[in-house]
Design a protein around this motif. Structure first.
Motif, mmCIF file in Angstrom:
data_model
loop_
_atom_site.group_PDB
_atom_site.id
_atom_site.type_symbol
_atom_site.label_atom_id
_atom_site.label_comp_id
_atom_site.label_asym_id
_atom_site.label_seq_id
_atom_site.Cartn_x
_atom_site.Cartn_y
_atom_site.Cartn_z
ATOM 1 N N TYR A 153 12.304 -0.177 7.189
ATOM 2 C CA TYR A 153 12.907 1.047 6.648
ATOM 3 C C TYR A 153 11.886 2.178 6.574
ATOM 4 O O TYR A 153 12.130 3.295 7.051
ATOM 5 N N ASN A 154 10.729 1.894 5.979
ATOM 6 C CA ASN A 154 9.729 2.933 5.796
ATOM 7 C C ASN A 154 8.901 3.169 7.063
ATOM 8 O O ASN A 154 8.357 4.254 7.256
ATOM 9 N N MET A 170 13.430 13.721 1.533
ATOM 10 C CA MET A 170 11.970 13.746 1.582
ATOM 11 C C MET A 170 11.463 14.641 2.718
ATOM 12 O O MET A 170 10.469 15.364 2.570
ATOM 13 N N PHE A 171 12.142 14.577 3.868
ATOM 14 C CA PHE A 171 11.728 15.405 5.000
ATOM 15 C C PHE A 171 11.820 16.886 4.632
ATOM 16 O O PHE A 171 10.928 17.679 4.958
ATOM 17 N N TYR A 172 12.876 17.254 3.925
ATOM 18 C CA TYR A 172 13.055 18.636 3.511
ATOM 19 C C TYR A 172 12.013 19.039 2.468
ATOM 20 O O TYR A 172 11.589 20.195 2.416
ATOM 21 N N LEU A 173 11.609 18.088 1.610
ATOM 22 C CA LEU A 173 10.572 18.360 0.624
ATOM 23 C C LEU A 173 9.273 18.778 1.314
ATOM 24 O O LEU A 173 8.639 19.770 0.940
ATOM 25 N N ILE A 177 3.262 10.680 5.274
ATOM 26 C CA ILE A 177 2.816 10.140 3.981
ATOM 27 C C ILE A 177 3.978 9.471 3.259
ATOM 28 O O ILE A 177 3.813 8.428 2.615
ATOM 29 N N ALA A 178 5.169 10.077 3.381
ATOM 30 C CA ALA A 178 6.356 9.538 2.714
ATOM 31 C C ALA A 178 6.793 8.211 3.310
ATOM 32 O O ALA A 178 7.617 7.507 2.720
ATOM 33 N N GLY A 179 6.262 7.869 4.470
ATOM 34 C CA GLY A 179 6.542 6.570 5.072
ATOM 35 C C GLY A 179 5.420 5.586 4.840
ATOM 36 O O GLY A 179 5.657 4.387 4.641
ATOM 37 N N VAL A 180 4.177 6.069 4.865
ATOM 38 C CA VAL A 180 3.025 5.191 4.687
ATOM 39 C C VAL A 180 2.997 4.584 3.281
ATOM 40 O O VAL A 180 2.759 3.387 3.115
ATOM 41 N N VAL A 187 2.736 15.212 -5.726
ATOM 42 C CA VAL A 187 3.836 14.597 -4.970
ATOM 43 C C VAL A 187 3.431 13.200 -4.500
ATOM 44 O O VAL A 187 4.240 12.258 -4.529
ATOM 45 N N ILE A 188 2.182 13.040 -4.079
ATOM 46 C CA ILE A 188 1.712 11.722 -3.630
ATOM 47 C C ILE A 188 1.757 10.721 -4.784
ATOM 48 O O ILE A 188 2.213 9.579 -4.617
ATOM 49 N N ILE A 189 1.309 11.141 -5.965
ATOM 50 C CA ILE A 189 1.370 10.256 -7.141
ATOM 51 C C ILE A 189 2.826 9.913 -7.466
ATOM 52 O O ILE A 189 3.158 8.755 -7.761
ATOM 53 N N ALA A 190 3.686 10.927 -7.395
ATOM 54 C CA ALA A 190 5.114 10.695 -7.668
ATOM 55 C C ALA A 190 5.719 9.739 -6.648
ATOM 56 O O ALA A 190 6.543 8.887 -7.001
ATOM 57 N N LEU A 191 5.319 9.873 -5.391
ATOM 58 C CA LEU A 191 5.815 8.970 -4.352
ATOM 59 C C LEU A 191 5.396 7.527 -4.631
ATOM 60 O O LEU A 191 6.181 6.591 -4.441
ATOM 61 N N ILE A 192 4.174 7.344 -5.094
ATOM 62 C CA ILE A 192 3.696 5.992 -5.427
ATOM 63 C C ILE A 192 4.534 5.401 -6.563
ATOM 64 O O ILE A 192 4.985 4.251 -6.493
ATOM 65 N N LEU A 193 4.752 6.205 -7.603
ATOM 66 C CA LEU A 193 5.558 5.724 -8.737
ATOM 67 C C LEU A 193 7.009 5.483 -8.328
ATOM 68 O O LEU A 193 7.673 4.588 -8.876
#
Length: 489
Positions: free
Chosen positions: A182-183, A284-287, A300-303, A353-359
Motif C-alpha cells: 500500500y505505502n 496527502m498528495f495535495y498536502l 516521504i508520505a510513502g517512506v 508534518v513529518i512528526i505528524a506522519l509518524i504519529l
C-alpha cells in the motif's frame, strides 16, 4: 552434516507450513498496492490527467461526475459484498473454497484496472457520453472481482488457523506485506508516472502515458501475488468447520450476521476509523503539492508508513503474547489523535508534518490487526450463537467497510480538489487562506472526529478478546462433541 541432511532434519510439515505462510503473506503485497491504486490514485489521475484535453469548465463538471459516480457505484456494491461472501462460502472445488477466487479475481481485476487508467483506451477523448456509460459498467465489474479476491484472501485465515494466536501470525504477515504494498505505491507513483511521461512525451509533467504505465505495473504485481496465494496455500479441515451447519442461502447468512452483536460493534468502530484513515491518506498528495508546495517531497508520505509497517507488523504478534490487543488498540488510537492535532496546527511546516506522519502511521498496523482479529474471532462467537459458521460472509464485512471508506474518500478527495482549487495546472502559489482552510477541515478536522468516535465505540461495546475467544472455542468443542478443533492434514 551435509546441507541435504540438515534440510531433511526439518519436518516436512514445518517446511510446508512456512511455505504457505510466505505464499499467503506475498498475496497482500500486490492486493494492497492494487487497492491504493484504485481507491486513492485513480482519483488523482482523474483530477489531473484524464480530462486534460477537455476545456476547463467541462473538465470540472466531468471530474465531479466521475468522482460522484465512483462514490455511488462503490456504495451500491457494498450490499453485494455479503452476497459475494456467500458465494465463496458455498464454493466447493478440489482446490478448496477460497483459492479459485484468488486466481479468477486477480486476473480479471488486473485487466480492468489497466482499462480505467487508459480512459477506456482513449474513448474519453472520442465520445464522453459513451465513456461515462461504459465506465460505469467496467468499474462495477472491476470492483466486484477485486472484492472476490479480497474477501477470499482474508476469509482464508480461519480456514488455515483455528487458534487465535496462530491467526494473529497470519494476520500480521498479511498486514506486514500489505503495508509495504500500500505505502510502496505511494513511494513509487510519482517516479513511475514522471519517468514514463518523460519517456513517451519528453516532458516530466505527468501524462496519460505515465499513468497507464503505472496501472500496468500495478496490475502485473496484482496478478502475480494473487496467483501465489492460489497455488501456494492449502486449506486445513477442522472439526469446527466440518461439523458446522451448512452456510445456507444469503438470507440465512444475513440473519446469522444480524445476530452477531460483537461483529456489528467491531464493524462500526472499524468503519469510523477506516473513513478517517483513507480520507487523510487520499489528500496527502495535495498536502505536499498545494499546502507545503513540495510535490517532490511526497515520497516521504510513502517512506514513513513503509518503515513503520516493517517495524510494527512483526511486533504485533510478539507484543500480543504479553499485552492484550485491546490495550494496543487504545494506545494506537491515542497516537493517531496526537498526529491529527499536529496536522491541524502546523500543516505548512515540513518538520512538523513529518512528526505528524509518524504519529499517524505508526499505530495503523495495531489498529487494523486488532479489528481484523476481532472480526475473525467473531466467527466462532456467531457459530456458538446460531450454529452457522459463515467464514467468508463474516470476513467480507471488513472489505465492505474498506469499500465504504474508499468510496467516501473518493468523494472527499474530489470535493476538496474542486472546492479548494487544487485541480489542473494550479500550484501552491495559487492557494488562498480559504483554500487551505477548506483543505484542513476535510483532511484533518472531520477525520479526527471520526477517530474519537471509533475509540469510544470500541471501548464501550467491543467485548471479544483473546480470553473470550478461547472460552468460546472450548464451549463449541463441548457442544460439537470433539476434543480437537483442528484435524491433521
Amino acid at each position: 552434516m551435509s546441507d541435504h541432511q540438515e534440510q531433511s532434519s526439518v519436518p516436512a510439515s514445518t517446511r510446508g507450513n512456512l511455505g504457505r505462510r510466505v505464499a499467503y503473506a506475498f498475496g497482500n503485497l500486490g492486493q494492497a498496492a492494487f487497492y491504493n491504486a484504485l481507491s486513492t490514485y485513480f482519483v488523482v489521475y482523474v483530477t489531473s490527467v484524464l480530462f486534460v484535453n477537455v476545456d476547463k469548465g467541462t473538465a470540472t463538471k466531468l471530474i465531479g461526475l466521475i468522482t460522484g459516480l465512483i462514490v455511488v457505484i462503490r456504495i451500491a456494491e457494498i450490499f453485494l459484498d455479503p452476497l459475494l461472501g456467500n458465494i465463496i462460502d458455498n464454493t466447493t472445488t478440489r482446490f478448496g473454497r477460497f483459492r479459485p477466487w484468488q486466481f479468477i479475481g486477480g486476473l480479471v481485476s488486473a485487466v480492468l484496472l489497466v482499462m480505467v487508467y487508459t480512459g477506456l483506451f482513449g474513448l474519453v477523448n472520442v465520445n464522453q457520453t459513451w465513456f461515462i456509460v461504459l465506465f460505469v459498467i467496467v468499474f462495477i465489474v472491476l470492483d466486484v472481482f477485486y472484492s472476490m479476491r479480497d474477501i477470499s484472501y482474508w476469509g482464508m485465515i480461519p480456514a488455515i488457523a483455528s487458534d487465535s494466536n496462530e491467526r494473529s501470525v497470519y494476520t500480521a504477515l498479511g498486514t506486514f506485506t500489505g503495508s509495504i504494498g500500500y505505502n510502496g505505491i505511494t513511494v513509487v507513483v510519482v517516479p513511475i508516472v514522471s519517468y514514463f511521461s518523460f519517456k513517451f512525451t519528453g516532458s516530466h509533467t505527468e501524462s496519460q502515458s505515465g499513468w497507464t504505465a503505472f496501472a500496468i505495473i500495478t496490475a502485473l504485481l496484482g496478478v502475480l501475488t494473487a496467483w501465489t496465494v492460489a497455488f501456494g496455500t492449502k486449506e486445513n479441515e477442522s472439526a469446527l468447520r466440518s461439523k458446522a451447519q451448512k452456510n445456507g442461502n444469503p438470507l440465512q447468512a444475513f440473519a446469522a450476521l444480524a445476530k452477531n452483536d460483537q461483529l456489528l460493534w467491531v464493524a462500526l468502530s472499524y468503519l469510523l476509523y477506516a473513513v478517517a484513515n483513507v480520507a487523510t491518506n487520499g489528500v496527502m498528495f495535495y498536502l505536499f503539492k498545494f499546502v507545503l508546495g513540495m510535490p517532490d517531497s511526497f515520497s516521504i508520505a510513502g517512506v514513513i508508513p513503509v518503515i513503520t509497517g516493517l517495524i510494527m507488523a512483526p511486533a504485533f504478534p510478539v507484543l500480543n503474547r504479553w499485552i492484550p490487543r485491546r490495550f494496543l488498540f487504545i494506545v494506537g488510537m491515542a497516537l493517531m489523535i496526537a498526529g491529527y492535532l499536529l496536522f491541524s496546527v502546523a500543516a505548512t511546516s515540513l518538520p512538523v508534518v513529518i512528526i505528524a506522519l509518524i504519529l499517524f502511521y505508526l499505530p495503523a498496523t495495531f489498529i487494523q490487526m486488532t479489528a481484523i482479529l476481532c472480526l475473525t474471532d467473531s466467527i466462532e462467537y456467531g457459530q456458538l450463537k446460531t450454529g452457522r459458521r459463515n467464514e467468508a460472509v463474516t470476513l467480507s464485512v471488513r472489505p465492505m467497510l474498506d469499500k465504504i471508506a474508499g468510496a467516501l474518500s473518493n468523494g472527499i478527495v474530489g470535493f476538496i480538489a474542486v472546492a479548494a482549487g487544487m485541480t489542473g495546472t494550479a500550484t501552491a502559489a495559487d492557494m488562498t487562506a480559504s483554500n487551505i482552510s477548506t483543505f484542513k477541515t476535510f483532511a484533518f478536522y472531520v477525520p479526527l472526529a471520526f477517530i474519537v468516535l471509533s475509540l469510544l465505540v470500541f471501548l464501550f461495546t467491543v467485548k471479544i478478546d483473546e480470553k473470550m475467544h478461547a472460552q468460546i472455542v472450548t464451549e463449541l468443542e463441548e457442544k460439537l462433541g470433539t476434543e480437537s478443533i483442528e484435524a491433521d492434514e
